[in-house]
Design a protein around this motif. Structure first.
Motif, PDB file in Angstrom:
ATOM      1  N   MET A 154      -1.572  -3.733 -10.668  1.00 33.97           N
ATOM      2  CA  MET A 154      -2.009  -4.531  -9.529  1.00 33.97           C
ATOM      3  C   MET A 154      -1.736  -3.846  -8.194  1.00 33.97           C
ATOM      4  O   MET A 154      -2.227  -4.288  -7.157  1.00 33.97           O
ATOM      5  N   LEU A 155      -0.931  -2.800  -8.209  1.00 33.92           N
ATOM      6  CA  LEU A 155      -0.557  -2.089  -6.988  1.00 33.92           C
ATOM      7  C   LEU A 155      -1.538  -0.960  -6.713  1.00 33.92           C
ATOM      8  O   LEU A 155      -1.895  -0.205  -7.622  1.00 33.92           O
ATOM      9  N   PRO A 156      -1.974  -0.787  -5.476  1.00 30.04           N
ATOM     10  CA  PRO A 156      -2.972   0.236  -5.170  1.00 30.04           C
ATOM     11  C   PRO A 156      -2.451   1.667  -5.185  1.00 30.04           C
ATOM     12  O   PRO A 156      -3.234   2.607  -5.314  1.00 30.04           O
ATOM     13  N   ASN A 157      -1.136   1.864  -5.059  1.00 35.35           N
ATOM     14  CA  ASN A 157      -0.600   3.225  -4.944  1.00 35.35           C
ATOM     15  C   ASN A 157       0.680   3.352  -5.762  1.00 35.35           C
ATOM     16  O   ASN A 157       1.733   3.711  -5.245  1.00 35.35           O
ATOM     17  N   ALA A 158       0.571   3.045  -7.049  1.00 35.52           N
ATOM     18  CA  ALA A 158       1.756   2.976  -7.898  1.00 35.52           C
ATOM     19  C   ALA A 158       1.712   4.008  -9.016  1.00 35.52           C
ATOM     20  O   ALA A 158       0.644   4.406  -9.488  1.00 35.52           O
ATOM     21  N   THR A 159       2.907   4.415  -9.432  1.00 34.94           N
ATOM     22  CA  THR A 159       3.097   5.306 -10.577  1.00 34.94           C
ATOM     23  C   THR A 159       3.982   4.582 -11.591  1.00 34.94           C
ATOM     24  O   THR A 159       4.997   3.993 -11.210  1.00 34.94           O
ATOM     25  N   LEU A 160       3.587   4.624 -12.850  1.00 37.71           N
ATOM     26  CA  LEU A 160       4.348   3.973 -13.907  1.00 37.71           C
ATOM     27  C   LEU A 160       5.173   5.000 -14.663  1.00 37.71           C
ATOM     28  O   LEU A 160       4.671   6.058 -15.056  1.00 37.71           O
ATOM     29  N   SER A 161       6.451   4.686 -14.854  1.00 40.37           N
ATOM     30  CA  SER A 161       7.343   5.514 -15.660  1.00 40.37           C
ATOM     31  C   SER A 161       7.974   4.636 -16.730  1.00 40.37           C
ATOM     32  O   SER A 161       8.569   3.605 -16.418  1.00 40.37           O
ATOM     33  N   GLU A 162       7.832   5.029 -17.996  1.00 43.42           N
ATOM     34  CA  GLU A 162       8.392   4.256 -19.104  1.00 43.42           C
ATOM     35  C   GLU A 162       9.523   5.037 -19.761  1.00 43.42           C
ATOM     36  O   GLU A 162       9.425   6.244 -19.973  1.00 43.42           O
ATOM     37  N   LEU A 163      10.602   4.324 -20.072  1.00 43.08           N
ATOM     38  CA  LEU A 163      11.787   4.943 -20.640  1.00 43.08           C
ATOM     39  C   LEU A 163      11.975   4.451 -22.071  1.00 43.08           C
ATOM     40  O   LEU A 163      12.388   3.307 -22.295  1.00 43.08           O
ATOM     41  N   HIS A 213       0.802  -1.225   0.000  1.00 43.08           N
ATOM     42  CA  HIS A 213       0.000   0.000   0.000  1.00 43.08           C
ATOM     43  C   HIS A 213       0.833   1.274   0.000  1.00 43.08           C
ATOM     44  O   HIS A 213       0.296   2.356  -0.217  1.00 43.08           O
ATOM     45  N   GLN A 214       2.135   1.165   0.269  1.00 43.79           N
ATOM     46  CA  GLN A 214       2.943   2.376   0.266  1.00 43.79           C
ATOM     47  C   GLN A 214       3.182   2.838  -1.168  1.00 43.79           C
ATOM     48  O   GLN A 214       2.985   2.079  -2.122  1.00 43.79           O
ATOM     49  N   PRO A 215       3.626   4.076  -1.348  1.00 44.78           N
ATOM     50  CA  PRO A 215       3.888   4.577  -2.700  1.00 44.78           C
ATOM     51  C   PRO A 215       4.964   3.753  -3.401  1.00 44.78           C
ATOM     52  O   PRO A 215       5.984   3.402  -2.813  1.00 44.78           O
ATOM     53  N   VAL A 216       4.709   3.451  -4.674  1.00 45.72           N
ATOM     54  CA  VAL A 216       5.643   2.666  -5.479  1.00 45.72           C
ATOM     55  C   VAL A 216       5.813   3.340  -6.832  1.00 45.72           C
ATOM     56  O   VAL A 216       4.833   3.739  -7.461  1.00 45.72           O
ATOM     57  N   LEU A 217       7.052   3.480  -7.249  1.00 45.52           N
ATOM     58  CA  LEU A 217       7.342   3.906  -8.617  1.00 45.52           C
ATOM     59  C   LEU A 217       7.826   2.687  -9.388  1.00 45.52           C
ATOM     60  O   LEU A 217       8.817   2.060  -9.003  1.00 45.52           O
ATOM     61  N   VAL A 218       7.124   2.334 -10.437  1.00 43.52           N
ATOM     62  CA  VAL A 218       7.535   1.232 -11.314  1.00 43.52           C
ATOM     63  C   VAL A 218       8.093   1.848 -12.589  1.00 43.52           C
ATOM     64  O   VAL A 218       7.380   2.523 -13.331  1.00 43.52           O
ATOM     65  N   GLN A 219       9.375   1.625 -12.824  1.00 40.91           N
ATOM     66  CA  GLN A 219      10.035   2.206 -13.994  1.00 40.91           C
ATOM     67  C   GLN A 219      10.495   1.081 -14.918  1.00 40.91           C
ATOM     68  O   GLN A 219      11.203   0.167 -14.488  1.00 40.91           O
ATOM     69  N   VAL A 220      10.079   1.142 -16.172  1.00 49.77           N
ATOM     70  CA  VAL A 220      10.409   0.079 -17.117  1.00 49.77           C
ATOM     71  C   VAL A 220      11.070   0.673 -18.353  1.00 49.77           C
ATOM     72  O   VAL A 220      10.745   1.775 -18.794  1.00 49.77           O
ATOM     73  N   GLY A 221      12.028  -0.075 -18.883  1.00 55.73           N
ATOM     74  CA  GLY A 221      12.612   0.274 -20.170  1.00 55.73           C
ATOM     75  C   GLY A 221      11.765  -0.333 -21.281  1.00 55.73           C
ATOM     76  O   GLY A 221      11.500  -1.537 -21.274  1.00 55.73           O
ATOM     77  N   GLN A 222      11.338   0.482 -22.203  1.00 55.37           N
ATOM     78  CA  GLN A 222      10.449  -0.013 -23.249  1.00 55.37           C
ATOM     79  C   GLN A 222      11.132  -1.026 -24.160  1.00 55.37           C
ATOM     80  O   GLN A 222      10.452  -1.809 -24.831  1.00 55.37           O
ATOM     81  N   SER A 223      12.466  -1.044 -24.183  1.00 52.32           N
ATOM     82  CA  SER A 223      13.202  -1.994 -25.022  1.00 52.32           C
ATOM     83  C   SER A 223      13.762  -3.165 -24.225  1.00 52.32           C
ATOM     84  O   SER A 223      14.657  -3.875 -24.712  1.00 52.32           O
ATOM     85  N   ASP A 224      13.245  -3.376 -23.007  1.00 51.05           N
ATOM     86  CA  ASP A 224      13.717  -4.471 -22.155  1.00 51.05           C
ATOM     87  C   ASP A 224      13.395  -5.813 -22.812  1.00 51.05           C
ATOM     88  O   ASP A 224      12.235  -6.126 -23.082  1.00 51.05           O
ATOM     89  N   LEU A 225      14.429  -6.613 -23.060  1.00 56.68           N
ATOM     90  CA  LEU A 225      14.255  -7.928 -23.656  1.00 56.68           C
ATOM     91  C   LEU A 225      14.340  -9.045 -22.621  1.00 56.68           C
ATOM     92  O   LEU A 225      14.170 -10.214 -22.967  1.00 56.68           O
ATOM     93  N   THR A 226      14.607  -8.708 -21.359  1.00 55.60           N
ATOM     94  CA  THR A 226      14.702  -9.702 -20.293  1.00 55.60           C
ATOM     95  C   THR A 226      13.388  -9.822 -19.537  1.00 55.60           C
ATOM     96  O   THR A 226      12.832 -10.908 -19.403  1.00 55.60           O
ATOM     97  N   VAL A 227      12.904  -8.698 -19.014  1.00 59.03           N
ATOM     98  CA  VAL A 227      11.573  -8.639 -18.394  1.00 59.03           C
ATOM     99  C   VAL A 227      10.765  -7.656 -19.235  1.00 59.03           C
ATOM    100  O   VAL A 227      10.874  -6.445 -19.043  1.00 59.03           O
ATOM    101  N   PRO A 228       9.996  -8.146 -20.191  1.00 63.17           N
ATOM    102  CA  PRO A 228       9.307  -7.252 -21.130  1.00 63.17           C
ATOM    103  C   PRO A 228       8.478  -6.185 -20.418  1.00 63.17           C
ATOM    104  O   PRO A 228       7.922  -6.412 -19.337  1.00 63.17           O
TER     105      PRO A 228
END
Length: 321
Positions: A282-291, A257-272
């Motif tokens: 799925m997280l109640p208090n998350a922010t998504l950042s795409e690179l 429930h705490q604040p979470v920043l999820v940052q993903v590389g758009q060209s990630d070939l390991t964890v798409p």
């Protein structure tokens, strides 16, 4: 500076390395490598009841604990740590069996087990993390920390920054083949030596890094070349992969429930990137950042903009509060 604090465990400085990895495989030679290792002047070896940890500490202020992904080490934060250190005391560690930290001798390095050992380490340092930054598998351990903070005696739940998090099972055949192959390799006593020998071939590490979707500078490639040439490190990778069960985290993401920043590389070939997006939802208090244009090691490819986006997110959390 933290050496002035009295703790229950033994803390030794970076000149100690003779028994860093107590196993049948030769430990990476810290004394020989120290001059070439990023921020080695910030390195310490910390002994807890079951492990010998390689730790790097820099900066002042609240504690930020940095947890690398499978196959990496403290070097992955070489450009990130100095930037974060302007506002935090940055603690980065080599996870069990990785880099210059010892392996878990008797128990498998599951997500829960690694978390428990990290708690021992932070008690030895007399620190409680207010910020967790986890990359890939390290993000799974960081998520476990947040989940356990609800029931354990942590003072408060830390904020979480998850970089290309390995939180959800891989899709298709990979979700079955990957853990079985890792399990078989981990229980082969020759696996570490065989894989490390292959890694010494010309261009092998460069091809491996390219397969993550990331483009690294020569300093980063040199660190990975060294690590992947070390049988003990490779053995640690295989043991971690064999013990990993992302369901420990995936089934409980909604409970963070705490604040979470999820940052993903758009060209990630390991964890798409789509797995990061799905986990974020799925997280109640998350922010998504795409690179755009960055791969699995986005924080190594673009450390400045990455850290800047983390600090901006943390500022936004303060304003919301």
């Amino acid at each position: 500076f933290f050496f002035k604090q009295k703790t229950a465990y033994e803390i030794r400085n970076c000149d100690w390395s003779s028994d860093v990895c107590s196993s049948d495989l030769p430990a990476p030679d810290w004394l020989a490598q120290r001059a070439h290792w990023p921020h080695s002047q910030c390195s310490h070896f910390v002994r807890t009841p079951r492990l010998n940890w390689h730790v790097q500490i820099v900066g002042r202020g609240p504690t930020a604990l940095l947890l690398h992904g499978t196959g990496a080490s403290t070097h992955t934060w070489r450009d990130v740590a100095p930037l974060l250190a302007e506002q935090f005391t940055v603690v980065s560690v080599d996870l069990p069996g990785h880099g210059f930290s010892s392996a878990m001798e008797r128990d498998e390095p599951s997500i829960q087990a690694v978390y428990e050992e990290l708690v021992c380490l932070m008690k030895a340092l007399g620190r409680e993390p207010e910020l967790l930054v986890g990359h890939s598998a390290g993000a799974a351990v960081a998520a476990k920390w947040c989940l356990n903070s609800r029931t354990q005696s942590h003072n408060s739940a830390p904020q979480l920054i998850a970089l290309n998090p390995a939180w959800l099972p891989l899709s298709g055949l990979a979700q079955w083949l990957f853990p079985v192959t890792a399990w078989m390799a981990a229980f082969n006593p020759l696996s570490g030596a065989l894989v490390s020998h292959q890694a010494k071939r010309s261009g092998a590490v460069e091809r491996l890094m390219a397969s993550t979707g990331s483009r690294l500078d020569e300093k980063g490639l040199a660190c990975y070349r060294f690590l992947l040439s070390q049988a003990a490190h490779v053995r640690g990778i295989l043991q971690l992969m064999a013990a990993w069960n992302v369901r420990e985290v995936a089934d409980h993401l909604a409970d963070i429930h705490q604040p979470v920043l999820v940052q993903v590389g758009q060209s990630d070939l390991t964890v798409p990137a789509h797995l990061g997006r799905r986990a974020c939802a799925m997280l109640p208090n998350a922010t998504l950042s795409e690179l755009p244009g960055l791969g699995h090691l986005s924080h190594e490819e673009s450390p400045g903009p990455s850290v800047q986006s983390w600090l901006q997110w943390m500022d936004s959390i303060k304003h919301r509060a």
